[in-house]
Scaffold this active site. Structure first.
Site, short mmCIF file in Angstrom:
data_model
loop_
_atom_site.label_atom_id
_atom_site.label_comp_id
_atom_site.label_asym_id
_atom_site.label_seq_id
_atom_site.Cartn_x
_atom_site.Cartn_y
_atom_site.Cartn_z
N HIS A 127 -3.33 6.14 4.82
CA HIS A 127 -1.91 6.31 5.15
C HIS A 127 -1.44 7.71 4.74
CE1 HIS A 127 -1.68 2.17 6.06
NE2 HIS A 127 -0.91 1.72 5.09
N CYS A 146 0.80 -1.24 0.00
CA CYS A 146 0.00 0.00 0.00
C CYS A 146 0.84 1.29 0.00
CB CYS A 146 -0.94 -0.01 1.20
SG CYS A 146 -0.14 -0.52 2.73
#
Ligand code: A2P
Length: 350
Positions: A243, A130
């Protein structure tokens, strides 16, 4: 009539699996049949797709029959057990785990960066880590204009990266702390609510954790550039599902912040968010649920004439995992690449 495909989601009950289901529906992917697969823990559960309740089935040789596409997001060991089986039975596998990412015969694809790599698949295509997906989407357009020599990345990673159970645990921990109780850490290694800790993946001899080395090795593979020097520090923070990353870039020659801003303002998959007057820049809460990687605070590195600093936030479950996988699937459909490979033969080397 346009073609539709027989698809299965392995890990359908998880954080990424649930998002895959939603994306197949909302992006109107040409789904003919859909199977939802998970472990025996989930057999008996039903999940909704296009107004219909579908049963969750146990992944097995039987349930992997007659598929065109398997979207796998059930962890590395599950992928190691089942991906090659699915390929042998005729499916193309887009795998979200790290099990195959560094295998030379497995394309590692971010559609905005290296879509052509998908054409060389031998049954398995890997979806990158990711943090790597989010970073490469944001910096590839700059690398195209002037090669990046060195990247220093610091990440602020949400609980979602550790799965749906970790997200639930952070909420429980927050409630416990607010009630004056001790927070329990059963899924995560330490309490994350009102706290943060370095990513707890295994450490190598140099002191880098696996997550940090994924950023190094996967970025080089996606860029097709083994020369770019990368160092990363990955931190888990008490954010639920997006994130953030602070990125320092060193180019071969000076790259102005304005030029970078202009390039990123129209780069695919990127949304520039910069309101300098109000000190307003990307935030994980605003990145949540969005498809684009939010980029801002682009500024000259005052410590290096060829350096740039930038800040980004991206939904870990969406572009950091499920969306990227569905975009790979869309690419395969568009380019007529969703065809059975002979069999997946794994190389020993990585
Ligand atoms: P299950 O719900 O049956 O455990 P997350 O990343 O959110 O933790 O989700 C992981 C997903 O992977 C879940 O859907 C989980 O299913 C699935 N999974 C985990 N282990 C296995 C396994 N051994 N076989 C099949 N599915 C698995």
């Amino acid at each position: 009539m346009s073609k539709s495909y027989r698809i299965a989601i392995l890990g359908a009950t998880g954080a990424v699996g649930t998002e895959l289901l939603e994306l197949l529906e909302s992006r109107n992917f040409p789904v003919g049949e859909l199977k939802l697969l998970a472990s025996e823990r989930s057999v008996g559960r039903w999940l909704r797709f296009k107004g219909e309740d579908l049963p969750v089935e146990l992944v097995s040789h039987r349930t992997l029959e007659n598929l065109d596409l398997l979207l796998a997001s059930a962890g590395g060991s599950t992928s190691k057990t089942w991906a090659a089986v699915a390929v042998e039975k005729g499916a193309v596998v887009i795998d979200n785990s790290s099990a195959f990412r560094m295998k030379p015969e497995v394309p590692l694809v971010v559609p905005e960066v290296n879509p052509l790599a998908a054409a060389n698949h031998q049954g398995i295509i890997a979806n990158p880590n990711c943090t790597t997906i989010l970073m490469t989407v944001a910096i590839w357009p700059l690398h195209q204009i002037s090669p990046i020599k060195r990247i220093v990345a610091s990440t602020y990673q949400s609980a979602s990266g550790a799965g749906a159970k970790a997200m639930a645990e952070v909420k429980t921990q927050a409630r416990a702390i607010l009630q004056g109780q001790e927070p329990l850490a059963e899924v995560l290694p330490y309490p994350l609510a009102f706290n943060l800790f370095p990513h707890n993946s295994p450490l190598n001899d140099l002191g880098y954790c696996e997550e940090e080395m994924k950023m190094v090795n996967e970025t080089r593979k996606i860029f097709g550039d083994q020369q770019v020097r990368i160092s990363a520090t990955c931190i888990r923070v008490p954010v639920l599902r997006a994130h953030s990353e602070a990125i320092n870039l060193e180019f071969e020659s000076p790259f102005s912040a304005d030029a970078a801003r202009e390039i990123l303002s129209c780069a695919p998959g990127v949304k520039l968010i910069e309101d300098w007057k109000n000190n307003y820049f990307p935030m994980p809460m605003e990145a949540t649920g969005q498809d684009e990687v939010l980029v801002g605070r682009i500024r000259q590195d005052i410590s290096h004439p060829c350096g740039l600093e930038l800040w980004l936030c991206g939904d870990q479950i969406r572009k950091g995992a499920a969306l990227n996988a569905v975009q790979i699937a869309e690419l395969l459909v568009e380019r007529n690449l969703l065809k059975p490979a002979k069999a997946y033969v794994s190389s020993e080397t990585e």
